[in-house]
Structure formats: structure tokens, C-alpha cells
Write an enzyme that holds these catalytic residues in place. Structure first.
Site, PDB file in Angstrom:
ATOM      1  N   GLY A   4     -28.115 113.214  15.311  1.00 34.06           N
ATOM      2  CA  GLY A   4     -27.658 114.273  16.212  1.00 34.06           C
ATOM      3  C   GLY A   4     -26.145 114.424  16.252  1.00 34.06           C
ATOM      4  O   GLY A   4     -25.604 114.997  17.194  1.00 34.06           O
TER       5      GLY A   4
ATOM      6  N   GLU B 259     -24.325 116.435  14.844  1.00 33.43           N
ATOM      7  CA  GLU B 259     -23.905 117.838  14.871  1.00 33.43           C
ATOM      8  C   GLU B 259     -24.187 118.481  16.229  1.00 33.43           C
ATOM      9  O   GLU B 259     -23.986 119.673  16.420  1.00 33.43           O
ATOM     10  CB  GLU B 259     -24.610 118.628  13.767  1.00 33.43           C
ATOM     11  CG  GLU B 259     -23.972 118.486  12.398  1.00 33.43           C
ATOM     12  CD  GLU B 259     -23.892 117.065  11.907  1.00 33.43           C
ATOM     13  OE1 GLU B 259     -24.943 116.407  11.823  1.00 33.43           O
ATOM     14  OE2 GLU B 259     -22.779 116.573  11.625  1.00 33.43           O
TER      15      GLU B 259
ATOM     16  N   ASN C  68     -20.463 110.831  11.404  1.00 30.90           N
ATOM     17  CA  ASN C  68     -19.239 111.575  11.713  1.00 30.90           C
ATOM     18  C   ASN C  68     -18.948 111.568  13.216  1.00 30.90           C
ATOM     19  O   ASN C  68     -19.852 111.568  14.034  1.00 30.90           O
ATOM     20  CB  ASN C  68     -19.351 113.028  11.216  1.00 30.90           C
ATOM     21  CG  ASN C  68     -20.581 113.722  11.770  1.00 30.90           C
ATOM     22  OD1 ASN C  68     -21.695 113.326  11.455  1.00 30.90           O
ATOM     23  ND2 ASN C  68     -20.398 114.738  12.596  1.00 30.90           N
TER      24      ASN C  68
ATOM     25  N   ASP D 109     -16.296 115.797   7.590  1.00 31.72           N
ATOM     26  CA  ASP D 109     -17.683 115.371   7.804  1.00 31.72           C
ATOM     27  C   ASP D 109     -18.114 114.340   6.773  1.00 31.72           C
ATOM     28  O   ASP D 109     -19.203 114.411   6.209  1.00 31.72           O
ATOM     29  CB  ASP D 109     -18.676 116.554   7.809  1.00 31.72           C
ATOM     30  CG  ASP D 109     -20.097 116.080   8.106  1.00 31.72           C
ATOM     31  OD1 ASP D 109     -20.252 115.164   8.934  1.00 31.72           O
ATOM     32  OD2 ASP D 109     -21.048 116.611   7.496  1.00 31.72           O
TER      33      ASP D 109
ATOM     34  N   TRP E  51     -30.760 118.546   3.494  1.00 29.14           N
ATOM     35  CA  TRP E  51     -29.551 119.365   3.374  1.00 29.14           C
ATOM     36  C   TRP E  51     -29.423 119.920   1.958  1.00 29.14           C
ATOM     37  O   TRP E  51     -28.938 121.030   1.733  1.00 29.14           O
ATOM     38  CB  TRP E  51     -28.319 118.554   3.778  1.00 29.14           C
ATOM     39  CG  TRP E  51     -27.100 119.408   4.051  1.00 29.14           C
ATOM     40  CD1 TRP E  51     -27.012 120.769   3.979  1.00 29.14           C
ATOM     41  CD2 TRP E  51     -25.811 118.954   4.454  1.00 29.14           C
ATOM     42  NE1 TRP E  51     -25.748 121.179   4.321  1.00 29.14           N
ATOM     43  CE2 TRP E  51     -24.988 120.081   4.609  1.00 29.14           C
ATOM     44  CE3 TRP E  51     -25.272 117.673   4.694  1.00 29.14           C
ATOM     45  CZ2 TRP E  51     -23.649 119.994   4.988  1.00 29.14           C
ATOM     46  CZ3 TRP E  51     -23.938 117.576   5.085  1.00 29.14           C
ATOM     47  CH2 TRP E  51     -23.136 118.732   5.228  1.00 29.14           C
TER      48      TRP E  51
END
Lengths: 150, 609
Positions: free
Chosen positions: B192, B194, B279, B326, B566
């Protein structure tokens, strides 16, 4: 030079500002049918359509892939712009949709940034679908940029 | 009444006894070369098998024995487990089905389990509804569901034994990583980054599901479970207290990400677990700077070594202080024993998101080697080996270039030069084998407001294939499979692939290395030279891991295919040609021209002679 203008609300404005040969795509359509409003000149666009690109890239791209093209996770929105009305488009964004088990579009009703830019995103997608706008980050048409700033 | 209670307590006691030995059970399974009992093959994360029935000479005859459709679209990461009971245990992306398949009956379903989950979890999974697989110990299977439920199933029957909530998807928390069982604990991370979550790693009791400890990635030391007096950083005590708070602008650590969503490894001798954090929250570095100056944002993008019993942090190494790209540092830490200048070193190898291949001392966390395995890497010129910090190139620094400025031609892309696809280490060759990404990006940060449960990204990016070095390699290639020398810090050989190589690698004592491609090929190559020896086209792109095991004297290779993740989102339509200018139609390969969705397990073996 390629000039494509699709005007809903601001046809006269765009044509007047540019003073250029204009291919008006939506002349016969009523406003209710289509509010798309874009100008594409040599791969550059008007400021609102560029804003549509930015909103798309920030809010939609993570699932729908770069440049509206769709991905393994969510469908192409260029195709959606070809097949759906603005009304359906806006409703889907506001309400979200469960397309099938495991495939869910979230609601953006609480996202003011997205909701206040629905027409701009639609214009960007229509420019991609019908207006000959290519991939990538479009520049802003120089005359219109100055107009914005003045 | 009293008798019933006594009986119940006795029964719990009986159950408890073997669970305390969970570590012993997993160790025993790992030591048996016929089995594949953990997602990474062993605690050290080697993804290596001593099996050699399928080898350089016989691999040409390898053929598909049977296939099994999981009935689930979406990206299939992770792989099957084999613990010696004649079954393969597999999992799927959301809705996170689990299957026990009969190896002796071409994958007949012995039992299946499907949790009931709120489908609203789907849109808060940033990069597809993937799951990286099951863990097994003492007759139990453990799974992290997308909706943050951690469950234990009886492997014999598929019956649910316990479930516990590890987070809240309405706050943007989800789970994708594979648990690891160490001692009597199930170690789990969270996803999570992002969505502005605050990352943590948690240990649950394997028998009861009770939480034993939780260590956060950001915040005060007592919540990170870090002691500045004793926890080491580059071989010295951290020193300063609460860096997980003070290296952030006011309060930003509370949404500071650092989600540990990758793989966990474990050293039974040192009794330490290792994992990387993701990140640090928003991708807009300006919002993580202090008075406009870069701030370390600890402990984002950090390798943690923790005591699995208490969660206490033995050492930390922050790979990227103040992330601007990122470079989500969750890459697995392979525990490898190496020789450096004639000395035995307990090493830790990372083929990292950043494009650098790291070697650390896994006892102290000191940095020993940091060299580029993806030569196009340009965000940093090199690592300062004294401080352990990268030397950033301002031309490729979005923070230096500014908010709402498009910083161009940064390599690698935010996907990383390697994403979650786990590498393999062969003790026979001493090399690490890795599927990698050869993709660069333009990155434009923008201001973003935090709203709980909404994306908290704050940058847009476009991607393009990495340029070729000295015109060598395949034009327009977006991935490679490499053999990497972790001590010398150099690539030994490299095979270019059309798309990013997003599958987990396998090496075997049969002198083979295996990997999968996004088009759907599973390939076998010579472990020494990289020479192509065999391939098979599975029905969909492979982002799962190639595993191997032996049953009744027969060696099998098994892999989940099912494109997504992704990779599927970013590459489906193909990338732009950076040279072609605006309006150009993408000239680079589009994944959608090669494959479609659909989860399938394929099991391979040699023909009976």
C-alpha cells in the site's frame, strides 16, 4: 500542418483564437451528445485538453495504462471514448462499476480534482480516439498558451 | 463439564507441541532435495535445487505432462509448493483461491478453498491483484489475502484453522506478499505504499494466529523496534534516536510507506530474518523534503535484519535515502556465503530495484560491493563505500529539477531494473541468476493531497526501452536474463529478451538455469554459458516463479503462467519511442500482441523411458 478541432461548447472561441483552417468534427452533434472540446495542431493541444492528459496520467493511468491504451488490468479508454457517451463515461467515474468478479472500477465521486476535470479528460480521450492525437505528453499550442497566461 | 475442559486443554497442548518446532519442520523439508517447501526454495532464498535428472543432456526431452487452469484472470505471481505428500499446493490472485492438486492424477482437485472478500479491495491494489504464494509448516498452509486477512488452512483437508486481520483496505492497506514461517511464527508484511500507508512487518503465532510482535518501517524507535545504542548501521550503532520521525517533515512519517511487500529470508544460524522496505510514501520528493532540502525518510528503502523472536532490529542499511524515483527497495536478500580476498564472509546479495547489485555482510549490515548490473543506470554515478550512500546525478534528480518539471531519460524506470521477480543463486557456480528490466523513464512530480484510502502517488511517468550500450544487444529490448558475480560485481553473461523478464529464476544441479518470459515462454539455458537449450510456450505470460521437485523418482518442473502485475499494466500497449517525437505510434513491441490473461499451472517432466 495538421489541425483538428472538436468543439462542443467552445467551437467559436477556438476557431476565433486560432484564425486557422479548422476541421470541425462535432458540428452536427448537440451539446448533450458530446461535450468534447479539443484542438490538436501538430501533436500539440489546447490547455484544457492538456489538463485532461495530466489528470488522466495522475488518476487513470495506474490501471488503464499509458496514453489511454488499456492494460492487462483495465480496458482501453480510447475505445471507451469511441463507444460510450460522455454521460456514461461521467457516470462510471462518479459511481464506479463492478464489471465482473475480480474487475472493479472505483468511484471517484469524492475526488474533486477528477470530478472537476471530467470534460477535460473526456476531451483528451476523444482527441486520442478521433482527433489524431498520438501517444505521450502533448505540448500546448503556443498561441493558446499565451492566451491562457494573458 | 470439568472433564470436557480438561480434555480441551490437553488437546491444545498436543497441538501446541509440534508447532513450537515449526522451524524444525521447515528446516527438515528444506533439507530434502526432493521437496520445494518454501516459495524461495530454502530459507536463504537460493531458489536452487540439487535435483539433476533434468540436466544439460536430457532437458531437450522435457515436455508438459499436464496443465491446470486456475479459473482466475489477473497476474499469477509466486509458485507451487511440494512438501512430499503427493500434492501440489497453489494459490491465485484475488479472489485468492487455494488448490491442493493430486500429482498422481494429473492435477485432480483434492480440495479447494476460496475466501469471501470485499471486492472493493481490488481498486486499492496499485499494480494488479497479485499474490506471491503460500507458506507451509507442520501440516498447515498460510496465506495472506488481498483484504489483509492472514489465514491458516489444514493442508490435509483445506479446513480453515484460524484467520486474523492484519490491516484495513479502506485505508489503502492490502496484502500481496508470501508469508514465511520461522520458529512458531508466521512473518507477514503489507502493501500500500502508493496509498500513504505506514508499513510494518508482523509475526503471528502459527498455531493460534495471535500477534506476537509488529515492527513499523517509520516512526519512533519503540515502534520500529530499533535501539539506537545497539542497532547497527554500516557497522556502527545508529546513535541518534527516532530517526524514523526526525528525517521527515512534520508528521509525514505517518503516511511514509516503507511497505515490506517482497520476500523474507532467514538465517537459522544467526537467527535473523531479512527483508527490504518499500518507497517512502508519496512519489513527490518535495513533500518529503525538510525546508526544501533532501531528508533521509528513514526507514524507507531499507534492508532490515531482525530477531524473529522479538522483532528487534539487529541492523539496518538504507539503500536509497530520500527516494526521488520510486526505487521501492523490497528486493529479496539472498543469504550467500562468499569468499572475499581469501576470507569467508557471510554475505547478503541483492539484485536491486536501483540497478545496483549489492553485497552486504549479513552479520553487521556493512556494504561490501555496489556495482551496476544494468549498465544504463544513471540516477547515481556510484555508491560511496564509506558512507554507503548513493552519489546522485543532478541531471536525473527530480527533486533538483523541481515539482511540475519533467525530468527525462532516467534509468532505470520506477519499475526498477529488477522488481519482485526473485533471483536464483547456484552454490555450484557462485553466481546469481536474475530476470531484469531494461526500461528508463521520464518522471514528473506534482503536489498531492493525502486522503485516507485514496492513491497518494504525486508523480506521473512515461517509460521507454533503455538505450543500448555500445550498440550491443537486441534493439528495443526491455529485459534480460543475467548471470551476476556478486563478489566481483560484474555480469558474466546476458540474454536479451523482448520484454522485461518478470519471472522468478531457478537453478539446478543439472547445470541448468530456468526463467519465464512475458510472452509466456519457459526457457532452460546452460548455467555456465547461457546457451539456450529448451523452451515451451505456456498459454499466458509468466510472472510466476519456476519451481522443481521430485515425486516417486521423477523430477518435475512447474510454473504458474498468467500475465499481469505492473509489467502487464505498463507494457500491454507497448512503450513509446523516445526518438520518434510527439504523435508517433509506439514502435516497440506491445505485450498485447503476444499474450492474454489467464492463470494456468503447467507441470513438466521427462518422458518415461
Amino acid at each position: 500542418m495538421t489541425v483538428i478541432v472538436k468543439a462542443g461548447w467552445a467551437c467559436a472561441f477556438a476557431a476565433g483564437v486560432l484564425g486557422l483552417a479548422v476541421l470541425a468534427g462535432g458540428a452536427a452533434e448537440s451539446l448533450a451528445d458530446d461535450v468534447a472540446d479539443y484542438t490538436v495542431i501538430d501533436g500539440n493541444v489546447d490547455p484544457n485538453t492538456r489538463e485532461g492528459y495530466t489528470v488522466y496520467s495522475r488518476a487513470c493511468m495506474a490501471c488503464h495504462g499509458p496514453d489511454g491504451l488499456g492494460s492487462s488490468f483495465a480496458p482501453s479508454l480510447i475505445q471507451a471514448a469511441e463507444r460510450r457517451s460522455f454521460e456514461e463515461f461521467a457516470q462510471t467515474i462518479a459511481e464506479g462499476r463492478e464489471i465482473q468478479p475480480g474487475q472493479v472500477m472505483p468511484s471517484f465521486a469524492d475526488d474533486l480534482y477528477v470530478m472537476s476535470n471530467l470534460v477535460n479528460v473526456w476531451s483528451y480521450l476523444k482527441a486520442r480516439a478521433d482527433g489524431g492525437l498520438g501517444r505521450g505528453r502533448p505540448g500546448i499550442i503556443e498561441d493558446m498558451q499565451e492566451d491562457e497566461e494573458s | 463439564m470439568l472433564r470436557v475442559s480438561t480434555y480441551a486443554i490437553a488437546a491444545v497442548g498436543l497441538l501446541a507441541a509440534p508447532m513450537a518446532q515449526a522451524n524444525e519442520n521447515v528446516l527438515e523439508l528444506i533439507d530434502n532435495p526432493e521437496l520445494w517447501a518454501t516459495q524461495l526454495g530454502n530459507y536463504q532464498g537460493h531458489r536452487y535445487s540439487q535435483l539433476d535428472q533434468i540436466n544439460r543432456d536430457t532437458v531437450g526431452d522435457l515436455r508438459a505432462e499436464w496443465q491446470f487452469s486456475t479459473g482466475v484472470l489477473r497476474g499469477h505471481e509466486g509458485g507451487p509448493l511440494y512438501v512430499g505428500d503427493g500434492r501440489l499446493y497453489i494459490h491465485t490472485p484475488f479472489p485468492n483461491k487455494v488448490f491442493a492438486l493430486d500429482i498422481e492424477d494429473q492435477g485432480r482437485i483434492i480440495w479447494s478453498y476460496e475466501p469471501d472478500q470485499d471486492s472493493r479491495v481490488i481498486p486499492v491494489m496499485c499494480c494488479d491483484t497479485v499474490n506471491r504464494g503460500l507458506a507451509y509448516a507442520d501440516g498447515r498452509l498460510f496465506l495472506n489475502q488481498a483484504d489483509n486477512t492472514v489465514i491458516a488452512l489444514d493442508a490435509e483437508s483445506g479446513e480453515l484453522l484460524w484467520s486474523v486481520s492484519n490491516g484495513d483496505h479502506t485505508q489503502g492497506e492490502t496484502m500481496t506478499m508470501s508469508p514465511l514461517v520461522v520458529h512458531d511464527k508466521v512473518i507477514v508484511g503489507i502493501s500500500g505504499g502508493e496509498f500513504g500507508i505506514r508499513g510494518h512487518i508482523t509475526a503471528y503465532n502459527a498455531e493460534t494466529g495471535d500477534m506476537e510482535w509488529r515492527g513499523y518501517s517509520t516512526g519512533p524507535d519503540d515502534e520500529v523496534l530499533l535501539d539506537p545504542e545497539t542497532t547497527l548501521m554500516m557497522g556502527e550503532p545508529v546513535g541518534e534516536a527516532d530517526l524514523g520521525v526526525s528525517t521527515w517533515p512534520e508528521g509525514e512519517w505517518e503516511r511514509g510507506g516503507g511497505a515490506p511487500w517482497g520476500w523474507v529470508t532467514y538465517d537459522p544460524e544467526l537467527d535473523l530474518i531479512y527483508y527490504g522496505t518499500g518507497n517512502p510514501g508519496t512519489w513527490n520528493p518535495e513533500q518529503r523534503a525538510i525546508d526544501g532540502e533532501p531528508a533521509d525518510n528513514k526507514w524507507g528503502i531499507t534492508v532490515f535484519a531482525r530477531d524473529p523472536n522479538t522483532g528487534e532490529t539487529k541492523w539496518v542499511y538504507q539503500k536509497v535515502p530520500f527516494d526521488e524515483w520510486d526505487y521501492d527497495g523490497i528486493n529479496e536478500n539472498q543469504l550467500i556465503d562468499v569468499e572475499i580476498d581469501g576470507e569467508e564472509v557471510k554475505g547478503l546479495g541483492i539484485i536491486d530495484r536501483t540497478g545496483f547489485g549489492f553485497l552486504l555482510d549479513r552479520e553487521t549490515g556493512e556494504l561490501l560491493v555496489a556495482e551496476k548490473f544494468a549498465p544504463e543506470t544513471n540516477w547515481a554515478t556510484h555508491y560511496d563505500m564509506e558512507t554507503g550512500r548513493p552519489v546522485v546525478d543532478e541531471d536525473y534528480s527530480p527533486h533538483t529539477q523541481g515539482v511540475d518539471v519533467n525530468t527525462t531519460d532516467i534509468c532505470p524506470t520506477a519499475m526498477g531494473a529488477k522488481n519482485m521477480q526473485p533471483t536464483s543463486y547456484s552454490p555450484d557456480t557462485g553466481l546469481i541468476y536474475a530476470g531484469i528490466n531494461r526500461i528508463c523513464m521520464n518522471y514528473e512530480p506534482h503536489e498531492v493531497e493525502y486522503v485516507a484510502g485514496q492513491p497518494y502517488v504525486g508523480a506521473t511517468l512515461t517509460m521507454m526501452p533503455a538505450p543500448l550500450e555500445n550498440d550491443e544487444g537486441m534493439e528495443g529490448r526491455m529485459g534480460s536474463f543475467i548471470a551476476w558475480d556478486p563478489v566481483k560485481g560484474e555480469t558474466v553473461w546476458e540474454i536479451d529478451e523482448r520484454f522485461a523478464v518478470w519471472s522468478g529464476a531457478l537453478t539446478t544441479a543439472g547445470d541448468l538455469a530456468f526463467y519465464g518470459t512475458l510472452e509466456g515462454h519457459i526457457k532452460a539455458v546452460d548455467i555456465e554459458t547461457g546457451e539456450h537449450l529448451w523452451q515451451f510456450k505456456t498459454p499466458s505470460g509468466i510472472i510466476g516463479n519456476v519451481n522443481t521437485f521430485q515425486h516417486e523418482g521423477k523430477q518435475y518442473i512447474a510454473v504458474l503462467s498468467g500475465v499481469g502485475g505492473w509489467a502487464g499494466i505498463g507494457l500491454a500497449a507497448g512503450l513509446e519511442d523516445p526518438e520518434a517525437g510527439l504523435g508517433a505510434v509506439g514502435v516497440f513491441a506491445a505485450l498485447q500482441d503476444y499474450t492474454e490473461l489467464g492463470g494456468v499451472l503447467t507441470v513438466f517432466a521427462l518422458p518415461d523411458s
